[in-house]
Write an enzyme that holds these catalytic residues in place. Structure first.
Site, PDB file in Angstrom:
ATOM      1  N   ASP A  15      33.927  23.815   1.058  1.00  0.00           N
ATOM      2  CA  ASP A  15      33.426  23.321   2.515  1.00  0.00           C
ATOM      3  C   ASP A  15      33.047  24.583   3.400  1.00  0.00           C
ATOM      4  O   ASP A  15      32.858  24.256   4.535  1.00  0.00           O
ATOM      5  CB  ASP A  15      34.154  22.288   3.423  1.00  0.00           C
TER       6      ASP A  15
ATOM      7  N   ASP B  95      46.899  30.903   0.808  1.00  0.00           N
ATOM      8  CA  ASP B  95      46.280  31.910   1.528  1.00  0.00           C
ATOM      9  C   ASP B  95      47.262  32.698   2.377  1.00  0.00           C
ATOM     10  O   ASP B  95      47.076  33.693   2.566  1.00  0.00           O
ATOM     11  CB  ASP B  95      45.052  31.389   2.329  1.00  0.00           C
TER      12      ASP B  95
END
Length: 442
Positions: A263, A350
């Site tokens: 996205d 992350d």
């Protein structure tokens, strides 16, 4: 300035001082040169004290062999003096230039932090030297031992060429490093084609790797079609662990890796701009969405926030460049406990990558400015987890778990943001390098 300091330090060591007038640690940290006379045994604890304080050791012990001298070039960090000619030391240190003083003090910190700051590092350094001596082992170069991040964080099994590591590469002279590999983590597929198209139109992309993490959903049909306008696309299915997006793979042949979520809203110009920035900082994470950590006094723990502030300490890997060597470290060097935490939560990979890179480099990531904020709605049409309170609680838990395993908080804050030369300026759009950014913004 340097000569005055050296004379001051010399006088302090020669003259008897009342113990209540000076704090030894303060004096040590504010000194440029520190005398290190011979000890009762093979070494002197004053030597390590000087290294820790960033004070240049002046060795007064003829014939003393410094620790790990077979791999460490001590000439870059210490001053040797003849203990029989003690009165010549002030003149010796006064003749050292200011630039050399700065370089030597910086080197003391590199060596202290990488090899001597804990018993664990001293032991690991000893093992590393022994391993270099074993047959059929790739030995490390002097550059590796004496340049940050040091030999303990440069695994020679990754490559025997120093240019393959982000700390030593010169990308301006190597045309082969003018490309990147895009790795896209996908679950829904509704916006995947748009992301692939934007990446594929970049003149710098070498190949695209799609990690399909939804075993119950069929692959989008366009992934199986041959498209001559796009670079080669490789699809890896049955991705059950979110850490697989950082898996060390032979498919990644470029030094630069572009990590994307399906996205991601970056257009081609934004991708190209971030890549140009990364080539100037190949040892860091360079990307768009940023987050911050902070210390919460009320909870006595680390907190995590996505609020827009003047600083940041994390760049999310949903839209970021980094060096492929960190994939190797992520897969082979990190503690299994850290990887297990990510696998169980299906989150925080992350943050863990930011921990790893900041730990290795001792530097913060770099944020580049995009044309708009990171997307708030996920590709499947549901609300993005970025605004989910449980999501943030989970990430705060990860943050504290990672800090506990690392033994400290490696994340560093930064205020620096790099903008593509103010793409909203009045200069004619035809003269701009990143034309599409302003067109989309307006």
């Amino acid at each position: 300035m340097a000569s005055l300091e050296s004379i001051h330090v010399w006088n302090l060591f020669l003259q008897p001082l009342p113990c209540f007038r000076y704090d030894f640690k303060v004096l040590l940290h504010n000194s440029t040169f520190c005398l290190v006379p011979r000890g009762r045994r093979l070494g002197s604890f004053r030597f390590l004290e000087a290294l820790q304080a960033g004070c240049i050791p002046v060795i007064l012990s003829n014939g003393w062999v410094l620790p790990f001298d077979q791999v460490i070039d001590w000439s870059k960090a210490v001053v040797w003096a003849d203990e029989r000619l003690l009165l010549q030391v002030p003149e010796t240190v006064q003749g050292i230039s200011a630039s050399q003083i700065l370089s030597s003090r910086q080197q003391t910190q590199v060596l202290w932090e990488r090899y001597f700051s804990s018993i664990e590092k001293i032991v690991f350094t000893t093992f590393e030297i022994i391993r270099d001596r074993l047959p059929r082992q790739k030995s490390k170069t002097g550059l590796t031992w004496n340049w940050s991040p040091g030999a303990l964080l440069v695994d020679s099994q990754f490559s025997d060429c120093t240019a393959d590591y982000p700390f030593y590469a010169n990308f301006e002279q190597d045309s082969a490093e003018g490309q990147f590999t895009a790795i896209i983590y996908a679950q829904h597929g509704t916006t995947l084609y748009k992301v692939i198209r934007n990446v594929g139109h970049s003149q710098y992309v070498s190949k695209i790797i799609v990690l399909w993490s939804s075993p119950d959903k069929p692959l989008p049909s366009f992934l199986s079609r041959h498209n001559t306008t796009l670079p080669p696309i490789h699809t890896l299915t049955h991705i059950t662990d979110i850490s697989h997006r950082f898996l060390h793979s032979s498919l990644v042949t470029t030094s630069a890796v572009l990590s994307l979520d399906e996205d991601a809203t970056l257009n081609t110009d934004e991708i190209d701009f971030a890549f140009h920035v990364w080539k100037s900082f190949p040892e860091r994470i360079v990307g768009y969405p940023a987050r911050s950590h902070y210390w919460d006094d009320a909870k006595n723990s680390w907190g995590y926030t996505s609020k827009w502030t003047n600083d940041y300490s994390i760049v999310l890997t949903g839209a970021a460049f980094y060096h492929r060597y960190y994939n190797y470290l992520y897969s082979h060097w990190l503690s299994p406990l850290l990887l297990k935490t990510v696998a169980q939560s299906h989150n925080c990979e992350d943050i863990l990558m930011n921990f790893l890179v900041s730990h290795v480099t001792r530097r913060p990531p770099i944020k580049v400015t995009g044309r708009k904020h990171y997307k708030e709605i996920s590709g499947g049409g549901s609300r993005s987890p970025w605004n989910d309170p449980d999501h943030f609680i989970q990430r705060q838990t990860c943050l504290n778990t990672f800090a506990a395993v690392f033994g400290y908080m490696p994340l560093l804050r930064s205020h620096m943001r790099l903008d593509p030369v103010l793409y909203k300026d009045p200069v004619s759009n035809l003269r701009k390098k990143y034309r599409q950014m302003e067109l989309v913004f307006s």
